[in-house]
Design a protein around this motif. Sequence first.
Motif: not given
Length: 59
Positions: A5-9, A11-16, A32
């Motif tokens: 899991f990380f934060t999209c550079p 939209c800043w949403q948590p994704v994996s 993303c």
Amino acid sequence: MIEYFFTCPYCWQPVSILVEGGSDRFEGIEDCEVCCNPIEFRILLEGGEVVSFSAVKAQ
């Protein structure tokens, strides 16, 4: 497969991202799952665990 899991550079949403656990490195571009923008990944694995992770806006 390892789910990381990380934060999209963008939209800043948590994704994996799913990474093959049998390899020691992954480099590539994936979109993303929220905003569909391209993300450039550099991931290093040791013993089936992520030890270094980079996710930046693709050029």
